[in-house]
Design an enzyme around this catalytic site. Sequence first.
Site, PDB file in Angstrom:
ATOM      1  N   SER A 145      -5.947   4.551   1.607  1.00 58.37           N
ATOM      2  CA  SER A 145      -5.315   6.073   2.058  1.00 58.37           C
ATOM      3  C   SER A 145      -7.591   6.802   1.560  1.00 58.37           C
ATOM      4  O   SER A 145      -8.225   5.670   1.178  1.00 58.37           O
ATOM      5  CB  SER A 145      -5.056   6.844   0.603  1.00 58.37           C
ATOM      6  OG  SER A 145      -5.296   8.448   0.715  1.00 58.37           O
ATOM      7  N   TYR A 159      -2.790   7.970  -7.646  1.00 64.01           N
ATOM      8  CA  TYR A 159      -2.239   7.597  -6.770  1.00 64.01           C
ATOM      9  C   TYR A 159      -3.815   6.788  -6.276  1.00 64.01           C
ATOM     10  O   TYR A 159      -3.745   5.618  -5.775  1.00 64.01           O
ATOM     11  CB  TYR A 159      -1.909   8.407  -5.588  1.00 64.01           C
ATOM     12  CG  TYR A 159      -1.863   8.348  -4.344  1.00 64.01           C
ATOM     13  CD1 TYR A 159      -0.894   7.729  -3.600  1.00 64.01           C
ATOM     14  CD2 TYR A 159      -2.924   8.369  -3.464  1.00 64.01           C
ATOM     15  CE1 TYR A 159      -0.935   7.297  -2.088  1.00 64.01           C
ATOM     16  CE2 TYR A 159      -2.483   8.441  -2.093  1.00 64.01           C
ATOM     17  CZ  TYR A 159      -1.352   8.027  -1.511  1.00 64.01           C
ATOM     18  OH  TYR A 159      -1.526   7.787  -0.430  1.00 64.01           O
TER      19      TYR A 159
HETATM   20  N1  LIG Z   1       0.575  10.979   4.747  1.00 58.14           N
HETATM   21  C1  LIG Z   1      -0.759  10.686   4.325  1.00 58.14           C
HETATM   22  O1  LIG Z   1      -1.282  11.931   4.515  1.00 58.14           O
HETATM   23  C2  LIG Z   1      -0.769   9.569   3.661  1.00 58.14           C
HETATM   24  C3  LIG Z   1      -2.585   9.792   3.390  1.00 58.14           C
HETATM   25  C4  LIG Z   1      -3.271   8.366   3.221  1.00 58.14           C
HETATM   26  C5  LIG Z   1      -2.320   7.172   2.870  1.00 58.14           C
HETATM   27  N2  LIG Z   1      -0.907   7.461   3.502  1.00 58.14           N
HETATM   28  C6  LIG Z   1       0.270   6.384   3.243  1.00 58.14           C
HETATM   29  O2  LIG Z   1       0.057   5.918   4.036  1.00 58.14           O
HETATM   30  C7  LIG Z   1       1.379   5.120   3.845  1.00 58.14           C
HETATM   31  C8  LIG Z   1       2.880   5.458   4.350  1.00 58.14           C
HETATM   32  O3  LIG Z   1       3.252   6.814   4.501  1.00 58.14           O
HETATM   33  P1  LIG Z   1       3.580   8.030   4.753  1.00 58.14           P
HETATM   34  O4  LIG Z   1       1.922   8.970   4.551  1.00 58.14           O
HETATM   35  O5  LIG Z   1       3.812   7.694   6.403  1.00 58.14           O
HETATM   36  O6  LIG Z   1       4.487   8.554   4.211  1.00 58.14           O
HETATM   37  P2  LIG Z   1       6.493   8.436   3.800  1.00 58.14           P
HETATM   38  O7  LIG Z   1       7.016   8.928   5.202  1.00 58.14           O
HETATM   39  O8  LIG Z   1       7.063   9.741   2.357  1.00 58.14           O
HETATM   40  O9  LIG Z   1       6.984   6.436   4.201  1.00 58.14           O
HETATM   41  C9  LIG Z   1       6.917   6.030   3.030  1.00 58.14           C
HETATM   42  C10 LIG Z   1       7.156   4.556   3.654  1.00 58.14           C
HETATM   43  O10 LIG Z   1       7.188   4.168   1.979  1.00 58.14           O
HETATM   44  C11 LIG Z   1       8.853   3.121   1.860  1.00 58.14           C
HETATM   45  N3  LIG Z   1       8.760   3.049   0.492  1.00 58.14           N
HETATM   46  C12 LIG Z   1       9.105   3.660  -0.653  1.00 58.14           C
HETATM   47  N4  LIG Z   1       9.129   3.063  -1.516  1.00 58.14           N
HETATM   48  C13 LIG Z   1       9.807   1.905  -0.841  1.00 58.14           C
HETATM   49  C14 LIG Z   1      10.024   0.608  -2.400  1.00 58.14           C
HETATM   50  N5  LIG Z   1      10.092   0.317  -3.374  1.00 58.14           N
HETATM   51  N6  LIG Z   1      10.458  -0.184  -1.037  1.00 58.14           N
HETATM   52  C15 LIG Z   1      10.043  -0.056   0.192  1.00 58.14           C
HETATM   53  N7  LIG Z   1       9.330   0.555   1.014  1.00 58.14           N
HETATM   54  C16 LIG Z   1       9.530   1.948   0.195  1.00 58.14           C
HETATM   55  C17 LIG Z   1       9.914   4.200   2.357  1.00 58.14           C
HETATM   56  O11 LIG Z   1      10.348   3.393   2.840  1.00 58.14           O
HETATM   57  P3  LIG Z   1      12.234   4.183   2.072  1.00 58.14           P
HETATM   58  O12 LIG Z   1      12.498   5.247   1.037  1.00 58.14           O
HETATM   59  O13 LIG Z   1      13.162   3.733   3.116  1.00 58.14           O
HETATM   60  O14 LIG Z   1      12.089   2.808   1.043  1.00 58.14           O
HETATM   61  C18 LIG Z   1       8.918   5.093   3.824  1.00 58.14           C
HETATM   62  O15 LIG Z   1       9.740   4.074   5.172  1.00 58.14           O
HETATM   63  C19 LIG Z   1       1.146   4.712   2.086  1.00 58.14           C
HETATM   64  O16 LIG Z   1       1.076   3.716   1.686  1.00 58.14           O
HETATM   65  C20 LIG Z   1       0.732   6.282   2.051  1.00 58.14           C
HETATM   66  O17 LIG Z   1       0.007   5.938   0.791  1.00 58.14           O
HETATM   67  C21 LIG Z   1      -0.429   8.201   3.479  1.00 58.14           C
END
Ligand SMILES: NC(=O)c1ccc[n+]([C@@H]2O[C@H](COP(=O)([O-])OP(=O)(O)OC[C@H]3O[C@@H](n4cnc5c(N)ncnc54)[C@H](OP(=O)(O)O)[C@@H]3O)[C@@H](O)[C@H]2O)c1
Length: 248
Positions: A145, A159
């Site tokens: 991130s 985070y």
């Molecule tokens: N959105 C942003 O602005 C942003 C910015 C920077 C970085 N990121 C990073 O991008 C990545 C994806 O996030 P996203 O934005 O796409 O959010 P998201 O839609 O909430 O996706 C998160 C994913 O992680 C999975 N997950 C969470 N806890 C888990 C666990 N204990 N075991 C297995 N899977 C788990 C969830 O699946 P289940 O709930 O089905 O397990 C879901 O598929 C993350 O690492 C996040 O920190 C996001």
Amino acid sequence: MGARLDGTVAVVTGASSGIGEATARALAGEGAHVALLARRRERLEALAGELGDGSSVHEVDVADAEAVARAIADVVARHGRLDVLVNNAGYGSMTPATGSALSEWRTMVDVNVNGVLGTTHAALDHLRRAATGERGIADVVTVSSVAGRKVSGPAVNVYAATKHAVGAFSEALRQELGTDHVRVGLVEPGLVRSELTEGQGAAQQAEAEQELGLMEPSDIADAIVYMVTRPRRTAVNEILVRPTEQAR
Ligand SMILES: NC(=O)c1ccc[n+]([C@@H]2O[C@H](COP(=O)([O-])OP(=O)(O)OC[C@H]3O[C@@H](n4cnc5c(N)ncnc54)[C@H](OP(=O)(O)O)[C@@H]3O)[C@@H](O)[C@H]2O)c1
């Protein structure tokens, strides 16, 4: 001409929504078989229904290292190889330290740090073996991130700490594995529209207060596909990608 990842096998954690789902779709579009890992089986099955034979479903909590190791072993047993690991599963709870629940901090460490470590540990030997094959290259990409580079405010406390941690781990891994032709890449997104940001109200707040155009999950999937489809001689170590208007 075939797609660029024809014949390869990829594992994507957190493939049930957001960036992971978009990445799984994009890798499958390049010809990879994609193993979909997350806890919500029904969401993975819906995606697998769309991707067809080019995917498999693995209901797993990435914080459970033994379950992750079983899932990775299952992928390799079924498909004979593992070429690409995308460490994407993540959790964020952005609240000031005062009044925060310790359990929320622990969940972030369990998913964002221990999840990446467990999955990488389970995949490493398979990736090194894939890199000795005909294709001659394998990839680990971790989704960090902007918060893995800088602390943009007090509420990103734990985070940001988890994302800094995986950045450090990824850099050490890169230094170790280059000569084995396992590339190690880090993708650092700014704000992306997903369950993570919408659940916190962060997406709506950013758009309303900062007139910020959020990125879509497919924008990050594009960066990941770019990394893993470079020629063998080229390793893209890091991609920082923000919405155009995002200042911090
Ligand atoms: N959105 C942003 O602005 C942003 C910015 C920077 C970085 N990121 C990073 O991008 C990545 C994806 O996030 P996203 O934005 O796409 O959010 P998201 O839609 O909430 O996706 C998160 C994913 O992680 C999975 N997950 C969470 N806890 C888990 C666990 N204990 N075991 C297995 N899977 C788990 C969830 O699946 P289940 O709930 O089905 O397990 C879901 O598929 C993350 O690492 C996040 O920190 C996001």
